[in-house]
Scaffold this active site. Structure first.
Site, short mmCIF file in Angstrom:
data_model
loop_
_atom_site.label_atom_id
_atom_site.label_comp_id
_atom_site.label_asym_id
_atom_site.label_seq_id
_atom_site.Cartn_x
_atom_site.Cartn_y
_atom_site.Cartn_z
N HIS A 41 -1.81 10.29 -1.92
CA HIS A 41 -2.47 10.29 -0.61
C HIS A 41 -2.54 11.74 0.05
CE1 HIS A 41 -2.88 7.77 3.13
NE2 HIS A 41 -4.02 8.79 3.25
N ARG A 100 -7.35 3.28 1.87
CA ARG A 100 -6.00 2.75 2.12
C ARG A 100 -5.95 1.62 1.02
NH1 ARG A 100 -5.56 6.40 5.08
NH2 ARG A 100 -5.18 6.58 7.44
N GLU A 145 3.24 2.77 0.34
CA GLU A 145 3.41 4.64 -0.03
C GLU A 145 5.12 5.01 0.62
OE1 GLU A 145 0.13 6.57 1.88
OE2 GLU A 145 -1.22 5.29 0.45
O1 LIG Z 1 -5.46 9.13 5.43
C1 LIG Z 1 -5.42 10.12 6.20
C2 LIG Z 1 -5.94 10.10 7.46
O2 LIG Z 1 -6.04 9.01 8.03
O3 LIG Z 1 -6.17 11.03 8.12
#
Ligand SMILES: O=CC(=O)O
Length: 321
Positions: A282, A235, A264
């Site tokens: 991401h 993250r 993001e």
């Molecule tokens: O970032 C992606 C998830 O948490 O699955």
């Protein structure tokens, strides 16, 4: 018999959305504008028995408070930092996520970022496209993975999967966790700065949220040093992003491979211009196969709940200390 009402806060893969639509009355909160959202909740909020969401869609206390008959929240994500799990649990509402099915793809992304960053693959592409290969000859050298040490912060399922891949590339593994793990032979650190000082590549693989916010601080990043790299598939919030950008600008860190950011989809402008940084939007779990498996877990958890069967992937309640 009327169908069970489900609020879709964020959609899933088309095939699984169709499965949900066949079984439930779907209320497409995800497709509504702000005014429509309020009207929808006012009209059907009391009927909603389940929520389907993702990390991107989240699920917060405000919405929870407007769903008096909610029974379950199913998120198509492993991360839960955008979902009010504690508040759900306090109301006796289970939350499900999607662990395991995405481990391999996320670990692959971490390796891909490590390889692409250290081996300078994107500058290599640019070297050809710009005509430099013809005009200037070979591009400058890059960094080998073999013999380097990868420091993983948090050695959970995904961290271990990254470690296994990195070992196959000849890397040594060290890790930070509060307590040493008994099931691995990697070098353990309980001091993040000491880990950062000793490794060539630092990769946090920890959940987001208040407990880990800014854990990879300016001091940790500074300890990493000018010959080392930073890789993040966890993250954006776990790192002091401003410090990361500054240290990269000063070449006080050699390079970075990033899939996640603090705000993001807004990526710090300065990163866009850096050729020692590899950026991804991401999408570590963003393969057809894994996203389908994640979506299917939402379908299957909902089915289990409404059939009074055990949930497949319930999120454990955290005991308040
Ligand atoms: O970032 C992606 C998830 O948490 O699955």
């Amino acid at each position: 018999m009327s169908k069970i009402d489900v609020l879709v806060v964020w959609p899933n893969r088309p095939e699984q959305m169709q499965m949900l639509a066949d079984t439930y009355e779907l209320h497409r909160y995800d497709l509504a504008n702000e005014a429509e959202k309020s009207a929808m909740i006012e009209a059907v909020g009391h009927k909603i028995r389940a929520v389907a969401t993702t990390h991107g869609g989240g699920f917060n206390d405000t919405l929870l408070a407007q769903l008096p008959n909610l029974e379950i929240v199913c998120s198509s994500s492993v991360g839960l930092d955008t979902i009010c799990v504690q508040a759900c649990h306090e109301r006796g509402i289970p939350v499900t996520n999607t662990p395991d099915v995405l481990t391999d793809d996320v670990a692959d992304m971490a390796m891909m970022l490590t390889l692409t960053t250290l081996r300078r693959m994107l500058p290599g592409v640019a070297w050809i496209k710009s005509g430099n290969w013809v005009e200037k000859g070979m591009m400058p050298l890059n960094t080998s993975l073999r013999g380097k040490t990868l420091g993983i912060v948090g050695l959970g399922r995904i961290g271990k999967a990254i470690a296994a891949r990195a070992e196959a590339f000849g890397m040594n593994i060290s890790y930070f966790s509060r307590q040493a793990k008994t099931d691995v032979r990697y070098r353990h650190y309980d001091d993040l700065i000491a880990l950062a000082k000793d490794v060539d590549v630092l990769a946090p693989v920890i959940p987001g949220g208040a407990a880990t916010e800014g854990l990879i601080s300016r001091d940790v990043l500074s300890a990493l040093g000018e010959d080392s790299f930073f890789i993040n598939v966890s993250r954006g919030s776990v790192v002091d992003e401003a410090a990361l950008v500054e240290l990269l600008e000063q070449r006080a860190i050699k390079g970075a491979g990033l899939d996640v950011y603090v705000d993001e989809p807004n990526v710090p402008q300065a990163l866009l211009a850096m050729d020692h940084v590899v950026l991804q939007p991401h999408c570590a779990s963003g393969t057809f196969e894994t996203r389908a498996a994640m979506a299917q877990l939402v379908v299957d958890n909902l089915a289990a709940h409404f059939a009074d069967k055990p949930l497949l992937t319930p999120v454990a309640t955290k005991i308040k200390s």
